[in-house]
Every structure is written in structure tokens, then in C-alpha cells.
Design an enzyme around this catalytic site. Structure first.
Site, short mmCIF file in Angstrom:
data_model
loop_
_atom_site.label_atom_id
_atom_site.label_comp_id
_atom_site.label_asym_id
_atom_site.label_seq_id
_atom_site.Cartn_x
_atom_site.Cartn_y
_atom_site.Cartn_z
N LYS A 245 0.82 -1.22 0.00
CA LYS A 245 0.00 0.00 0.00
C LYS A 245 0.85 1.27 0.00
O LYS A 245 0.39 2.33 -0.38
CB LYS A 245 -0.95 -0.02 1.19
N1 GLU Z 1 -8.90 -7.95 3.51
C1 GLU Z 1 -7.89 -8.85 3.05
C2 GLU Z 1 -6.75 -8.07 2.42
O1 GLU Z 1 -6.94 -6.93 2.03
C3 GLU Z 1 -8.37 -9.82 2.01
C4 GLU Z 1 -9.12 -10.92 2.60
C5 GLU Z 1 -9.49 -12.06 1.69
O2 GLU Z 1 -9.57 -11.85 0.46
O3 GLU Z 1 -9.73 -13.12 2.23
O4 GLU Z 1 -5.67 -8.62 2.34
#
Ligand code: GLU
Length: 283
Positions: A245
Site C-alpha cells: 500500500k
Molecule cells: N482484507 C484482506 C486483504 O486486504 C483480504 C481478505 C481475503 O480476500 O480473504 O488482504
């Protein structure tokens, strides 16, 4: 078919998120199915509302439309607590009072796929000590992995296009299901959400494939629907490392601000035509 994209609103989305969302979206649309958004905002200290809005704007810019209102993990705490209570009633979780430093200092703390393996310090606390410390001392809840695996037996999942995979949850040790600072861990929240949302195909980055060991076990313990999985390659930047990020150059907001056509970019990503310097890699 129902697929989902589940961003954590802790920063700007980048090309890798776009690729993941596009794969999930196009799979659902090709099958005449549904595509949903989940906002993984369970970590209240790191989640920011402006990133929720920016993520949705990025997806719209790419030409991605979604079904229904986005699901928010922060509004599903009751479901996580109920699952934890269910596991607790069956003696499958225990409170852990250790700090990160306690765990790191333990001589018997080798690494597993989810990081340092928990040495089990709090698993064998006497009931009286547990009760006393539960009253006021910050604690996480951990899965008693040996008991859970003994109960669930051997487990597999379908990795689309690559056949069945054997889950190896034991390699992760006593994973955290509820954190000291958050009411559920990623493992517990994501598994429950996918089941409750009716996700039939979990399409996500290959960095999360090891987590599926644990998710598959939780599905067995909680009697949940088992989706098929597809863990796709990750987009790496000019330095050969997977995007993070903090890589501002690859952020969708910066591309949008620079006047890039989102729909054209989406078509290119789906055709695996990446901007110069970027590549698709297995981690
Ligand atoms: N929120 C998780 C992430 O941004 C992804 C979760 C998932 O796809 O299981 O890494």
C-alpha cells in the site's frame, strides 16, 4: 456463482487490488452470478473511512459494479462473538494473556506459515488462574489446534484449475481467533463472512493461500459451506517485489489523477497486459 472483493481500508488500493477485484468481478459476471464488496474494517485503529470511499471510487473507475450494499466487518461483531462462544463451549479455544514480547522471547517459538508459532504457554493454565486473569487482564482467544484437528480430521479444498489441495492447519499452531485489540482475527471474520455472504468462489491473491489451511478447518468446526478457491498470482513492481500500500506510483488514485482511463486499464489487466516494469508472479 457469487464472488467478492474484500479490501482492508488501511491505505490506497493499487494495481494488485485492481487485478484481484477484476478477476473476481469478471468470473461472477461471466457466470451470470453476483459480485459483492466486503469492507474488512475490523481493525478499528488502522481502518479509515476515507479509504472506504476511495476504494469504492477506484472500483467504479475501473468499471466494476457490485451487487447489494458493501458488507462491513465492523457491523458483524455479533456473528464473530457467537462463533467464538460456540467454539468455547466445545473447549476448542482458550484465552491467551501473552504479549508479543513474551512469545518472541520463548525459546520454543519456531515459525509457521502464519508467523511465529505460539509455544502454547496459556493452553495449560489452571482453570482458577484463567478465571482470575480473565477478570481484567487483556487477552486474545486462541484455537487449540491439536484438539481442533483431531475433531475435524483430514480436510481438502478445491483450488480451481489445480485440483484438490490438502489443508495443513496444524502447521499454523494455536492461531488467534480474537485479538486483544480486535473482536475477531482475519481468519475467523473472513471465514464466517464468506459463508454468511454465500460466497461460492473465493478469488484472492496467492499470498493468502496458506490462510486457507485455517479457514478450511474453521469451516469444518463451525459447519460452514465450503467455497471453491482461486489464489491468483500477484503483481510485482519494477523492483520485483509484490506491491504494497505504500507504493504510491502503483496506487489507483494516482493513476486516476494522472488521467488514466480506468476501463482501458481494467481490460489490459484482465488480458495480463501490465504497465511497463510490472509483472505477475507467484510469491
Ligand atoms: N482484507 C484482506 C486483504 O486486504 C483480504 C481478505 C481475503 O480476500 O480473504 O488482504
Amino acid at each position: 456463482m457469487l464472488t467478492r472483493f474484500a479490501p482492508s481500508p488501511t491505505g490506497e488500493l493499487h494495481l494488485g487490488h485492481a487485478y484481484s477485484a477484476l478477476l473476481a468481478h469478471s468470473a461472477a459476471r461471466a457466470a451470470g452470478g453476483q459480485f459483492r464488496i466486503r469492507i474488512d474494517d475490523i481493525d478499528g485503529s488502522r481502518s479509515r473511512e476515507e479509504y472506504v470511499a476511495a476504494s469504492l471510487a477506484d472500483l467504479a473507475w475501473l468499471g466494476i459494479g457490485w451487487d447489494g450494499a458493501p458488507v462491513r466487518q465492523s457491523q458483524r461483531l455479533g456473528a464473530y462473538q457467537a462463533a467464538l462462544a460456540d467454539l468455547g463451549a466445545r473447549g476448542l479455544v482458550y484465552p491467551c494473556f501473552c504479549t508479543r514480547a513474551d512469545i518472541a522471547a520463548s525459546l520454543a517459538a519456531p515459525h509457521g506459515p502464519s508467523g511465529v508459532l505460539y509455544p502454547g504457554t496459556c493452553r495449560s493454565l489452571a482453570p482458577s488462574e484463567r478465571e482470575r486473569r480473565l477478570d481484567g487482564e487483556p487477552h486474545a482467544w486462541r484455537l487449540d489446534m491439536a484438539r481442533a484437528v483431531a475433531l475435524a480430521g483430514e480436510l481438502d479444498w478445491e483450488e480451481q484449475g489445480r485440483g484438490m489441495r490438502r489443508a495443513d492447519p496444524a502447521a499454523h499452531g494455536d492461531v488467534v481467533l480474537a485479538r486483544k485489540d480486535a473482536p475477531a482475527s482475519y481468519h475467523l471474520a473472513s471465514t464466517l463472512d464468506d459463508a454468511d455472504m454465500g460466497v461460492t468462489h473465493v478469488i484472492r491473491g496467492a499470498d493468502l493461500i496458506a490462510s486457507t489451511d485455517v479457514h478450511r478447518l474453521l469451516q469444518a468446526l463451525l459447519g460452514l459451506w465450503v467455497p471453491a478457491y482461486r489464489h491468483h498470482r500477484l503483481i510485482c513492481g519494477p523492483d520485483g517485489k509484490r506491491l504494497a500500500k505504500r507504493d504510491a506510483a502503483a496506487s489507483l488514485a494516482s493513476l486516476r489523477d494522472a488521467g488514466v482511463d480506468g476501463r482501458a486499464l481494467a481490460a489490459d489487466l484482465l488480458a495480463e497486459r501490465l504497465p511497463a516494469g510490472y509483472s505477475l508472479q507467484n510469491p
